[in-house]
Scaffold this motif. Sequence first.
Motif, PDB file in Angstrom:
ATOM      1  N   UNK A  37      26.775  -8.349   1.415  1.00 59.66           N
ATOM      2  CA  UNK A  37      27.396  -7.434   0.455  1.00 59.66           C
ATOM      3  C   UNK A  37      26.507  -7.190  -0.759  1.00 59.66           C
ATOM      4  N   UNK A  38      25.811  -8.248  -1.225  1.00 63.60           N
ATOM      5  CA  UNK A  38      25.009  -8.119  -2.439  1.00 63.60           C
ATOM      6  C   UNK A  38      23.626  -7.534  -2.161  1.00 63.60           C
ATOM      7  N   UNK A  39      22.925  -8.086  -1.168  1.00 67.82           N
ATOM      8  CA  UNK A  39      21.565  -7.653  -0.887  1.00 67.82           C
ATOM      9  C   UNK A  39      21.500  -6.470   0.072  1.00 67.82           C
ATOM     10  N   UNK A  40      22.498  -6.371   0.963  1.00 69.84           N
ATOM     11  CA  UNK A  40      22.448  -5.380   2.028  1.00 69.84           C
ATOM     12  C   UNK A  40      22.165  -3.955   1.576  1.00 69.84           C
ATOM     13  N   UNK A  41      22.975  -3.374   0.692  1.00 74.91           N
ATOM     14  CA  UNK A  41      22.735  -1.986   0.295  1.00 74.91           C
ATOM     15  C   UNK A  41      21.349  -1.760  -0.300  1.00 74.91           C
ATOM     16  N   UNK A  42      20.875  -2.721  -1.110  1.00 75.88           N
ATOM     17  CA  UNK A  42      19.560  -2.580  -1.743  1.00 75.88           C
ATOM     18  C   UNK A  42      18.450  -2.685  -0.703  1.00 75.88           C
ATOM     19  N   UNK A  43      18.518  -3.724   0.147  1.00 78.48           N
ATOM     20  CA  UNK A  43      17.471  -3.947   1.142  1.00 78.48           C
ATOM     21  C   UNK A  43      17.387  -2.806   2.150  1.00 78.48           C
ATOM     22  N   UNK A  97      18.889   1.371  11.667  1.00 79.67           N
ATOM     23  CA  UNK A  97      19.548   0.352  12.490  1.00 79.67           C
ATOM     24  C   UNK A  97      18.769  -0.963  12.473  1.00 79.67           C
ATOM     25  N   UNK A  98      17.420  -0.884  12.465  1.00 78.52           N
ATOM     26  CA  UNK A  98      16.616  -2.099  12.383  1.00 78.52           C
ATOM     27  C   UNK A  98      16.819  -2.783  11.033  1.00 78.52           C
ATOM     28  N   UNK A  99      16.830  -1.996   9.963  1.00 75.65           N
ATOM     29  CA  UNK A  99      17.029  -2.553   8.626  1.00 75.65           C
ATOM     30  C   UNK A  99      18.377  -3.247   8.521  1.00 75.65           C
ATOM     31  N   UNK A 100      19.428  -2.621   9.063  1.00 76.70           N
ATOM     32  CA  UNK A 100      20.764  -3.217   9.011  1.00 76.70           C
ATOM     33  C   UNK A 100      20.833  -4.486   9.857  1.00 76.70           C
ATOM     34  N   UNK A 101      20.223  -4.447  11.053  1.00 74.76           N
ATOM     35  CA  UNK A 101      20.239  -5.617  11.935  1.00 74.76           C
ATOM     36  C   UNK A 101      19.500  -6.789  11.312  1.00 74.76           C
ATOM     37  N   UNK A 102      18.365  -6.515  10.669  1.00 80.13           N
ATOM     38  CA  UNK A 102      17.603  -7.588  10.037  1.00 80.13           C
ATOM     39  C   UNK A 102      18.367  -8.168   8.849  1.00 80.13           C
TER      40      UNK A 102
END
Length: 434
Positions: free
Chosen positions: A120-126, A138-143
């Motif tokens: 929740x915290x890092x996901x949107x930024x990363x 999709x790769x970014x979300x999976x990682x």
Amino acid sequence: MSASLLTIIGILLLLLFLGSPVIFAIGVAGIAYFFVEPNMTSMLSIVVHKFFTGMDVFIWLSIPLFVIAGEIMSATNMTERLLGFSRLLVGRLRGGLAYVNVVGSMMFGGVSGSAMADIAALGPVEIEMMRKDGYDRDFAAALTVSSAIQGPIIPPSIPLIMFSSLTNTSVAGLFLAGAVPGILLGGGLMLVVFIMARLRNFPRNPIKDLSVAIVFRIVLDAFWSLFMPVIIIGGIVSGIFTATEAAAVAVAYALLVGVFAYRNLTLKELWAILDRSARVTTSIYLIVGFATIISWIMANERLPDTLEAFIMAQDVAPWVLLLAINIFFLINGLWISDSVQLLLFAPPFTPILAAMGVDPIHFGVIMTMNVMIGLLTPPYGMALYLGSAVSKVPLGQIIRASLPMLFASLIVLMLVTYIPAISLTLPRLFGFAN
């Protein structure tokens, strides 16, 4: 095993399979026992007693406190500071932002102790950073989802605290035992990134115009966040304070950092943090209360003794039993949450493994890794659903993209399972394991 116990297990499994809320499924199954078991309706007061005493455990206070500390550090833009520090370390490598994703989760996990908080915290930024740099979403979300499972293994860890309370195992020993396996999980993901970076020609993303002054500023910005787990783990291992007291210290430290170091924590935001933390903690405590009823029922039916006698009668080698238990937990992870697995299965399985020579600290790490990997397995995998929500990527695409990372995590799990020194060396050095 009595017909009554089989009935409530069947009710629990059916409700979970049908997708009912975990709290509802466990609560209904526990209460149902007193109606299907003869002469038990007059003892319904046990439900209230066990529900309360299950939650009335001193170490459980550390859970809301660690949640609050993680929320405060997240609200004070700690995520951007940690990502900047991660980029300083590995951004210059090919696939730099993918490495930053893994390292950032590794460091944030040392603060929040929660995979969901990490996503929740890092996901949107990363995910947005990687998308802008040319990575497939999709790769970014999976990682992001895969790297988040390190958080509850690298101390401080809410699941390890739960395991400690349920099995009377040293929480300091468990924290020390989880450090190396958590780092190994990150290393496994980095190996996947390394291979895919060569195959897909991922870009590099170093910090431009890097100077001594910029390096100093980046390190200083991240210092306060990185120092928090040092205080927590150092205080617990040295015996200065307990896990619960460490959690209180973490909250105080986070408040001081937010107000005086980062200077961006307002009273309005603090109230929102307390509100979010209360909601998260309430769901955990309700599960704990109802699961305590189930645990009492299993003990009343002598299920742990029955299981131990059955396994001992089969003369099963410890390595075979560990493999079977790993498979059992991983299959359960398809549809049962991490906390529920810990609450239901840690108490009966720990003494069985201990009787076969498996150190409870070692087993605690194995079980925690299993239930964390379960967050990546459909259809229940909560981390997958949250990753889909924050990235706007369809669930099926995230699942396909995460398969290589899931495979790497399973290899690390097998190494930790069959090489006890990986998890036990640090606890042995500090006198918490034999």
